[in-house]
Design an enzyme around this catalytic site. Structure first.
Site, PDB file in Angstrom:
ATOM      1  N   ASN A 185       0.804  -1.234   0.000  1.00 50.74           N
ATOM      2  CA  ASN A 185       0.000   0.000   0.000  1.00 50.74           C
ATOM      3  C   ASN A 185       0.833   1.279   0.000  1.00 50.74           C
ATOM      4  O   ASN A 185       0.321   2.356   0.301  1.00 50.74           O
ATOM      5  CB  ASN A 185      -0.967   0.001   1.191  1.00 50.74           C
ATOM      6  CG  ASN A 185      -0.215  -0.047   2.519  1.00 50.74           C
ATOM      7  OD1 ASN A 185       1.010  -0.209   2.540  1.00 50.74           O
ATOM      8  ND2 ASN A 185      -0.933   0.104   3.618  1.00 50.74           N
TER       9      ASN A 185
ATOM     10  N   ASP B  53       3.160   2.456   1.949  1.00 48.90           N
ATOM     11  CA  ASP B  53       3.601   3.157   3.170  1.00 48.90           C
ATOM     12  C   ASP B  53       5.066   2.832   3.505  1.00 48.90           C
ATOM     13  O   ASP B  53       5.578   3.251   4.541  1.00 48.90           O
ATOM     14  CB  ASP B  53       2.683   2.856   4.364  1.00 48.90           C
ATOM     15  CG  ASP B  53       2.745   1.397   4.790  1.00 48.90           C
ATOM     16  OD1 ASP B  53       3.418   0.593   4.098  1.00 48.90           O
ATOM     17  OD2 ASP B  53       2.120   1.040   5.811  1.00 48.90           O
TER      18      ASP B  53
ATOM     19  N   ASP C 111       6.035 -17.263  14.346  1.00 42.85           N
ATOM     20  CA  ASP C 111       6.961 -16.953  15.416  1.00 42.85           C
ATOM     21  C   ASP C 111       6.166 -16.900  16.720  1.00 42.85           C
ATOM     22  O   ASP C 111       5.032 -16.416  16.751  1.00 42.85           O
ATOM     23  CB  ASP C 111       7.624 -15.590  15.156  1.00 42.85           C
ATOM     24  CG  ASP C 111       9.105 -15.594  15.470  1.00 42.85           C
ATOM     25  OD1 ASP C 111       9.441 -15.975  16.606  1.00 42.85           O
ATOM     26  OD2 ASP C 111       9.906 -15.215  14.606  1.00 42.85           O
TER      27      ASP C 111
ATOM     28  N   ASP D 149      10.864 -18.090  19.861  1.00 42.64           N
ATOM     29  CA  ASP D 149      11.890 -17.093  20.136  1.00 42.64           C
ATOM     30  C   ASP D 149      12.557 -17.328  21.497  1.00 42.64           C
ATOM     31  O   ASP D 149      11.858 -17.483  22.507  1.00 42.64           O
ATOM     32  CB  ASP D 149      11.211 -15.716  20.132  1.00 42.64           C
ATOM     33  CG  ASP D 149      12.209 -14.576  20.084  1.00 42.64           C
ATOM     34  OD1 ASP D 149      12.881 -14.419  19.071  1.00 42.64           O
ATOM     35  OD2 ASP D 149      12.301 -13.839  21.090  1.00 42.64           O
TER      36      ASP D 149
ATOM     37  N   GLU E 159      14.384 -21.447  19.128  1.00 43.44           N
ATOM     38  CA  GLU E 159      15.589 -20.637  18.987  1.00 43.44           C
ATOM     39  C   GLU E 159      16.292 -20.706  20.333  1.00 43.44           C
ATOM     40  O   GLU E 159      15.782 -20.213  21.333  1.00 43.44           O
ATOM     41  CB  GLU E 159      15.251 -19.193  18.629  1.00 43.44           C
ATOM     42  CG  GLU E 159      16.519 -18.409  18.270  1.00 43.44           C
ATOM     43  CD  GLU E 159      16.464 -16.950  18.657  1.00 43.44           C
ATOM     44  OE1 GLU E 159      17.229 -16.165  18.094  1.00 43.44           O
ATOM     45  OE2 GLU E 159      15.673 -16.586  19.538  1.00 43.44           O
TER      46      GLU E 159
ATOM     47  N   HIS F 217      17.019 -13.094  10.233  1.00 40.66           N
ATOM     48  CA  HIS F 217      16.836 -11.646  10.384  1.00 40.66           C
ATOM     49  C   HIS F 217      17.776 -11.038  11.430  1.00 40.66           C
ATOM     50  O   HIS F 217      17.760  -9.829  11.626  1.00 40.66           O
ATOM     51  CB  HIS F 217      15.386 -11.362  10.759  1.00 40.66           C
ATOM     52  CG  HIS F 217      15.044 -11.951  12.109  1.00 40.66           C
ATOM     53  ND1 HIS F 217      14.994 -13.312  12.332  1.00 40.66           N
ATOM     54  CD2 HIS F 217      14.779 -11.376  13.284  1.00 40.66           C
ATOM     55  CE1 HIS F 217      14.721 -13.527  13.597  1.00 40.66           C
ATOM     56  NE2 HIS F 217      14.572 -12.372  14.207  1.00 40.66           N
ATOM     57  N   ASP F 218      18.551 -11.874  12.136  1.00 42.34           N
ATOM     58  CA  ASP F 218      19.477 -11.373  13.161  1.00 42.34           C
ATOM     59  C   ASP F 218      20.930 -11.439  12.702  1.00 42.34           C
ATOM     60  O   ASP F 218      21.825 -11.049  13.457  1.00 42.34           O
ATOM     61  CB  ASP F 218      19.389 -12.232  14.434  1.00 42.34           C
ATOM     62  CG  ASP F 218      18.071 -12.069  15.163  1.00 42.34           C
ATOM     63  OD1 ASP F 218      17.422 -11.019  15.012  1.00 42.34           O
ATOM     64  OD2 ASP F 218      17.695 -13.017  15.892  1.00 42.34           O
TER      65      ASP F 218
HETATM   66  O1  ISL Z   1      21.620 -13.813  17.555  1.00 39.99           O
HETATM   67  C1  ISL Z   1      21.816 -13.058  18.485  1.00 39.99           C
HETATM   68  C2  ISL Z   1      22.333 -11.716  18.186  1.00 39.99           C
HETATM   69  O2  ISL Z   1      22.409 -11.379  16.843  1.00 39.99           O
HETATM   70  C3  ISL Z   1      21.639 -13.463  19.897  1.00 39.99           C
HETATM   71  O3  ISL Z   1      22.391 -12.653  20.700  1.00 39.99           O
HETATM   72  C4  ISL Z   1      20.253 -13.499  20.478  1.00 39.99           C
HETATM   73  O4  ISL Z   1      20.007 -14.806  20.841  1.00 39.99           O
HETATM   74  C5  ISL Z   1      19.155 -13.028  19.627  1.00 39.99           C
HETATM   75  O5  ISL Z   1      19.202 -11.637  19.527  1.00 39.99           O
HETATM   76  C6  ISL Z   1      17.779 -13.480  20.136  1.00 39.99           C
HETATM   77  O6  ISL Z   1      16.950 -13.291  19.079  1.00 39.99           O
HETATM   78  C7  ISL Z   1      15.560 -13.323  19.137  1.00 39.99           C
HETATM   79  O7  ISL Z   1      15.011 -12.616  20.232  1.00 39.99           O
HETATM   80  C8  ISL Z   1      15.173 -11.203  20.241  1.00 39.99           C
HETATM   81  C9  ISL Z   1      14.858 -10.553  18.890  1.00 39.99           C
HETATM   82  O8  ISL Z   1      15.329  -9.233  18.887  1.00 39.99           O
HETATM   83  C10 ISL Z   1      15.481 -11.317  17.737  1.00 39.99           C
HETATM   84  O9  ISL Z   1      15.118 -10.727  16.513  1.00 39.99           O
HETATM   85  C11 ISL Z   1      15.016 -12.727  17.843  1.00 39.99           C
HETATM   86  O10 ISL Z   1      15.404 -13.530  16.765  1.00 39.99           O
HETATM   87  C12 ISL Z   1      14.232 -10.686  21.287  1.00 39.99           C
HETATM   88  O11 ISL Z   1      12.928 -11.116  21.015  1.00 39.99           O
HETATM   89 CA    CA Z   2       2.517  -1.557   3.755  1.00 41.73          CA
END
Ligand code: ISL
Ligand code: CA
Length: 555
Positions: free
Chosen positions: A23, A25, A98, A199, A254, A328-329
């Site tokens: 959309n 945004d 998740d 998570d 995780e 994503h981390d």
């Molecule tokens: O992967 C890590 C750092 O990049 C680890 O330190 C840690 O375990 C991770 O950040 C945990 O991740 C999950 O929980 C967090 C969230 O910010 C992350 O995106 C998620 O994958 C808190 O919910």
């Molecule tokens: Ca959007």
């Protein structure tokens, strides 16, 4: 043991905020995902793990949930969710949600009540303690920098938050909290979802008495001291008994701080806890041995091989592995272990894919990994949105351990935002992600790294992933073969075999941009090549830059 559907599956992870905006945004959303499901189906993935889409004030982009049974305003409505689920199922794609229940948002109604007074019925939904000598109750640090305790004036007490202040930890020792979580999970499962990615589920049971830990470089003890706590397996078994076992699900925990021995319980093939875990040991293989994850990258292939091989060997027949390079981390794997150079980028992306996808376990592909997407060329700290790399940068900077220039360098290497720049759909403006202004900048390399171009081109990274996925569907040896590492000490080559009965595979990967002398074992010479990232077979006795090949032998 009867095969589970997730043992032959490949999972595709979507980070909804960055996948597809519908959309204008600048924020990805559920209708955007729905419009791209055919693409994921074409790749050949069987299931999608959706990063959180629940109601959230977005302190940590959806990992801070204020209502577990509602949808984030920017992402759409519950009707949009239902439409997505229905279309995914019609295409044969499963949906794994998740589940973020180590903590909630501080804006969740439970926490609003919990902090209201000491005798509120929901007070014990969270972890409250009195201060010690006018300071926090112990020396635990938050994963995002600073203390893991926040002072709350209202009742003159501290609450625990292993992540941001806006992510208070739930008190799993309270049976009512477990009842609430389990019934919420059941509500989603009744809707027809196919599993959960849980998570930081390894952190739910805190050590008895919340004792001080050994302080790290920033003066705080790592939040990981909460990993695999005293009641961890008891709570997961209760969850399994009361909820999970009633459905046929993919569940992946995780598990920050998980050890191999612990994983044998979490992911045991007896099905008493979860299907599999995300371990972090291999993600730490390039951390600085003393200064840790935010210091310069210290690549060490023998170490990476030792870790992955140990998990392959030790879980075989006992528990089930998950396989991942990206999520994503994490920074992008091509930028981390491959090459961003034009002449090598695709070759290295295919090599990394081969190395991972030929192992035993369930592979995960993070959006854009199938295109060989790279880290973003950040030029300033101000461009960063990621609460984790920012928080840690601030701690290190304040202590004089990192200059601003080093901070930018660190962001390029490590910030979670490298994974979160918008998905690169095409070469057009904003890579086809949005018609508006994207919430994070689009990587300038989208003009030559994008899905539209790769889907058209048969030798692209996309089609290579497609072939790897197809091999897992076809060959039992890919799913179940026993693993053996060859050349453990070689600094540039990752070589292993998989064997099932009479059939075996030899996987050869060159993790470097130089030619490597290597004689493949005699029994594989002249064997069928299942998949390779060069058009012609390697000249005898040599591997070319970033080369990968899989040989197959029968009898
Ligand atoms: O992967 C890590 C750092 O990049 C680890 O330190 C840690 O375990 C991770 O950040 C945990 O991740 C999950 O929980 C967090 C969230 O910010 C992350 O995106 C998620 O994958 C808190 O919910
Ligand atoms: Ca959007």
């Amino acid at each position: 043991m009867a095969e589970k559907w997730w043992q032959r599956s490949v999972v595709y992870q979507i980070y909804p905020r960055s996948f597809q905006d519908s959309n204008g945004d600048g924020i990805g959303d559920l209708p955007g995902i729905t419009s791209r499901l055919e693409y994921i189906r074409a790749l050949g993935a069987d299931a999608i793990w959706l990063s959180p889409v629940y109601k959230s004030p977005n302190d940590d982009n959806g990992y801070d949930i204020s209502d577990y049974q509602d949808i984030m305003t920017e992402f759409g409505t519950m009707a949009d969710f239902d439409a997505m689920l229905e279309k995914a199922h019609a295409l044969g794609l499963k949906i794994v949600m998740d589940l973020v229940v180590n903590h909630s948002s501080d804006e969740h109604a439970w926490f609003v009540e919990s902090r209201a007074s000491k005798d509120n019925p929901r007070r014990d939904y969270y972890i409250w303690r009195a201060g010690k000598n006018g300071a926090a109750p112990n020396n635990w640090g938050s994963c995002f920098g600073g203390s893991a305790w926040a002072y709350d004036e209202k009742t003159d007490m501290y609450y625990l938050h292993l992540f941001s202040k806006k992510q208070p930890d739930l008190n799993w020792d309270n049976p009512v909290v477990r009842d609430e979580v389990f019934s919420m999970m059941d509500w989603w499962l009744q809707k027809g979802i196919d599993g959960f990615r849980m998570d930081v589920i390894s952190l739910i049971s805190k050590p008895a008495g919340l004792p001080d830990g050994v302080p790290g470089p920033t003066g705080y003890a790592s939040f990981e001291l909460c990993a695999n706590g005293p009641h961890e397996h008891e709570y997961l078994r209760e969850m399994n008994r009361r909820v999970l076992s009633k459905y046929d699900l993919l569940t992946v925990g995780e598990c920050a701080g998980v050890t191999l021995e612990e994983a044998k319980s979490y992911a045991n093939l007896d099905g008493s806890e979860l299907s599999m875990v995300f371990q972090f040991e291999h993600m730490g293989a390039d951390f600085h041995p003393v200064l840790g994850r935010y210091a310069e990258q210290c690549k060490n292939l023998p170490k990476l091989k030792e870790i992955l091989s140990r998990w392959q060997r030790e879980l075989d027949g006992v528990a089930w592995n998950s396989l991942y390079w990206d999520n994503h981390d994490q920074p992008r794997i091509v930028s981390r272990y491959g090459s961003e150079k034009e002449e090598y980028r695709e070759r290295s992306a295919k090599m990394l894919a081969t190395c991972l996808h030929m192992m035993q376990g369930t592979p995960y592909i993070y959006q854009g990994e199938e295109l060989g997407m790279t880290n973003y060329p950040w030029t300033s700290i101000d461009q960063i949105n990621d609460i984790e790399s920012l928080g840690n940068y601030r701690d290190l900077h304040a202590r004089g351990l990192m200059t601003e220039a080093e901070g930018v360098e660190m962001m390029r290497r490590r910030s979670r935002d490298n994974a979160r720049t918008p998905m690169q759909w095409d070469a057009g403006e904003n890579a086809g992600f949005t018609t508006g202004t994207p919430w994070l900048p689009v990587n300038p390399n989208h003009t030559f790294i994008n899905a539209a171009e790769q889907v058209k081109r048969p030798d692209s990274v996309f089609h290579y992933y497609q072939k790897l996925i197809a091999l897992r569907k076809e060959l039992d040896v890919v799913v179940y073969g026993h693993y053996r590492l060859l050349e453990p000490e070689h600094p540039a080559l990752f070589v292993y075999t998989r064997t099932l009965g009479e059939e075996s595979l030899l996987v050869v990967c060159n993790f470097s941009e130089s030619e490597q002398a290597y004689q493949i074992p005699e029994e594989y010479r002249g064997a069928e090549i299942l998949i390779a990232n060069y058009e012609s077979p390697a000249p005898a006795g040599t591997l070319r830059p970033w080369e990968a090949a899989v040989y197959r032998r029968r009898g």
